[in-house]
Design a protein around this motif. Sequence first.
Motif, short mmCIF file in Angstrom:
data_model
loop_
_atom_site.label_atom_id
_atom_site.label_comp_id
_atom_site.label_asym_id
_atom_site.label_seq_id
_atom_site.Cartn_x
_atom_site.Cartn_y
_atom_site.Cartn_z
N PHE A 258 0.66 -1.14 -0.24
CA PHE A 258 -0.48 0.15 0.25
C PHE A 258 1.06 1.20 0.23
N LYS A 259 0.35 2.17 -1.20
CA LYS A 259 1.51 3.56 -1.02
C LYS A 259 0.87 4.71 -1.15
N THR A 260 1.10 5.56 -0.70
CA THR A 260 0.25 7.05 -0.58
C THR A 260 1.52 7.61 -1.98
N ARG A 261 1.28 9.00 -2.31
CA ARG A 261 2.42 9.34 -3.10
C ARG A 261 3.96 9.99 -2.47
N PHE A 262 4.09 9.97 -1.06
CA PHE A 262 5.34 10.15 -0.83
C PHE A 262 5.62 8.91 0.10
N HIS A 263 5.22 7.85 0.71
CA HIS A 263 5.30 7.07 1.92
C HIS A 263 4.33 5.27 1.11
N LYS A 264 5.43 4.74 2.01
CA LYS A 264 4.98 2.85 1.66
C LYS A 264 4.74 2.47 3.43
N LEU A 265 2.95 1.72 3.20
CA LEU A 265 3.05 1.12 4.55
C LEU A 265 4.47 -0.12 4.79
N GLN A 266 4.36 0.08 6.20
CA GLN A 266 5.32 -1.03 6.35
C GLN A 266 5.07 -1.59 8.19
N LEU A 267 4.43 -2.35 8.12
CA LEU A 267 4.09 -3.39 8.93
C LEU A 267 5.04 -3.64 10.08
N CYS A 268 5.00 -3.81 11.36
CA CYS A 268 6.45 -4.09 12.08
C CYS A 268 5.85 -4.27 13.15
N PRO A 269 5.99 -5.87 12.93
CA PRO A 269 5.95 -6.56 14.40
C PRO A 269 7.09 -6.31 15.80
N ALA A 270 6.53 -6.21 16.68
CA ALA A 270 8.08 -5.93 17.89
C ALA A 270 7.62 -6.31 18.79
N ASP A 271 8.29 -6.09 20.18
CA ASP A 271 8.64 -6.25 21.72
C ASP A 271 7.56 -5.37 22.68
N VAL A 272 6.59 -5.08 21.43
CA VAL A 272 6.51 -3.54 22.40
C VAL A 272 5.39 -3.37 22.95
N ASN A 273 4.44 -2.95 23.82
CA ASN A 273 2.68 -3.18 24.26
C ASN A 273 1.75 -2.71 24.21
N ASN A 274 2.55 -1.66 23.33
CA ASN A 274 1.25 -0.43 21.88
C ASN A 274 1.67 -0.20 20.69
N TYR A 275 0.61 0.20 20.37
CA TYR A 275 0.49 0.59 18.61
C TYR A 275 1.24 2.24 18.72
N SER A 276 1.82 1.70 17.86
CA SER A 276 2.20 3.11 17.51
C SER A 276 3.09 3.65 16.40
N ALA A 277 3.14 4.72 15.40
CA ALA A 277 3.33 5.33 14.23
C ALA A 277 4.31 6.53 13.41
N LYS A 278 5.08 5.88 12.83
CA LYS A 278 5.95 7.11 12.96
C LYS A 278 6.27 7.18 10.64
N LEU A 279 6.42 8.59 10.44
CA LEU A 279 6.95 8.77 8.30
C LEU A 279 8.44 8.95 8.84
N SER A 280 8.95 7.69 8.25
CA SER A 280 10.92 7.81 7.97
C SER A 280 10.77 7.51 7.17
N ASP A 281 12.34 8.17 5.98
CA ASP A 281 12.64 7.71 4.84
C ASP A 281 11.65 7.28 3.75
N GLY A 282 10.39 7.65 3.69
CA GLY A 282 9.79 7.20 2.57
C GLY A 282 8.74 5.87 3.26
N ASN A 283 8.65 5.80 4.07
CA ASN A 283 7.76 4.72 4.88
C ASN A 283 7.39 5.21 6.05
N LEU A 284 5.60 5.22 5.68
CA LEU A 284 4.93 4.52 7.02
C LEU A 284 4.97 3.92 7.89
N GLN A 285 5.53 3.96 8.75
CA GLN A 285 5.78 2.65 9.97
C GLN A 285 4.91 2.68 11.26
#
Length: 240
Positions: free
Chosen positions: A83-110
């Motif tokens: 899934f892409k927008t004009r400037f970003h690509k969606l990147q889904l990352c499972p991790a050892d965390v307790n909550n959901y979070s989102a950040k924009l970095s280097d052309g990715n929506l992580q």
Amino acid sequence: MPEEKIIVIKEIGEILFKKSKRFKRLSVRIAPNKGVWVNVPFTISYKEAIHFSLQNKEWIKKNQIRAKAKESNQSIFSPEIEFKTRFHKLQLCPADVNNYSAKLSDGNLQVTYPLGCTIENKELQSFIQNSIIETLRREANYYLPKRIKQLAETCGFNYQSLTIKNTKSRWGSCSHDNKINLNLHLMRLPHELCDMVILHELCHTIVKNHSKDFYHLLEQHCSELKRKRKAIKNYSTTIY
């Protein structure tokens, strides 16, 4: 000459009123990804049409729920789906965390989520959708004001103002006093289709209807219009 007006009604929300000579009676319609609209004969006022909507409020609310259910079944965002927008690509990352979070970095929506959370989890899917909408909003606020200004100056159009919205019914609109609204979901369209929508609304600053004169004007500024109008039907004004 057809007219359209969006009115927000308490307990129902946004309704698109479409006024045309070809409508013989008042009727209300609801569809997934399109929202609620009312077909209004030219001989009936908007005041009467709003009253008609309120009379059918319960039916509308019931069918809004059904439409929402259909929308929610249409897309599941997962690592396997690009899934892409004009400037970003969606990147889904499972991790050892307790909550959901989102950040924009280097052309990715992580979007990061807990390891034990399944990708189908409704709260996670809702968080992903909201993160995409916020990304689209930021992109649209950055890109669309500059692009409409460029196209207006190049093609010789004047408009009063630009508002960017998250609407389900239309890619854009132009008021009688040349105030233009553009949908933030334009940031998901190919460049040429985004420009077509912007030019469409700019042409409405000159011709306020969808007559032959309007499309002749649009064709002067937008090449291969027939192909592009067909192509945009493959896209929706929602991500669901």
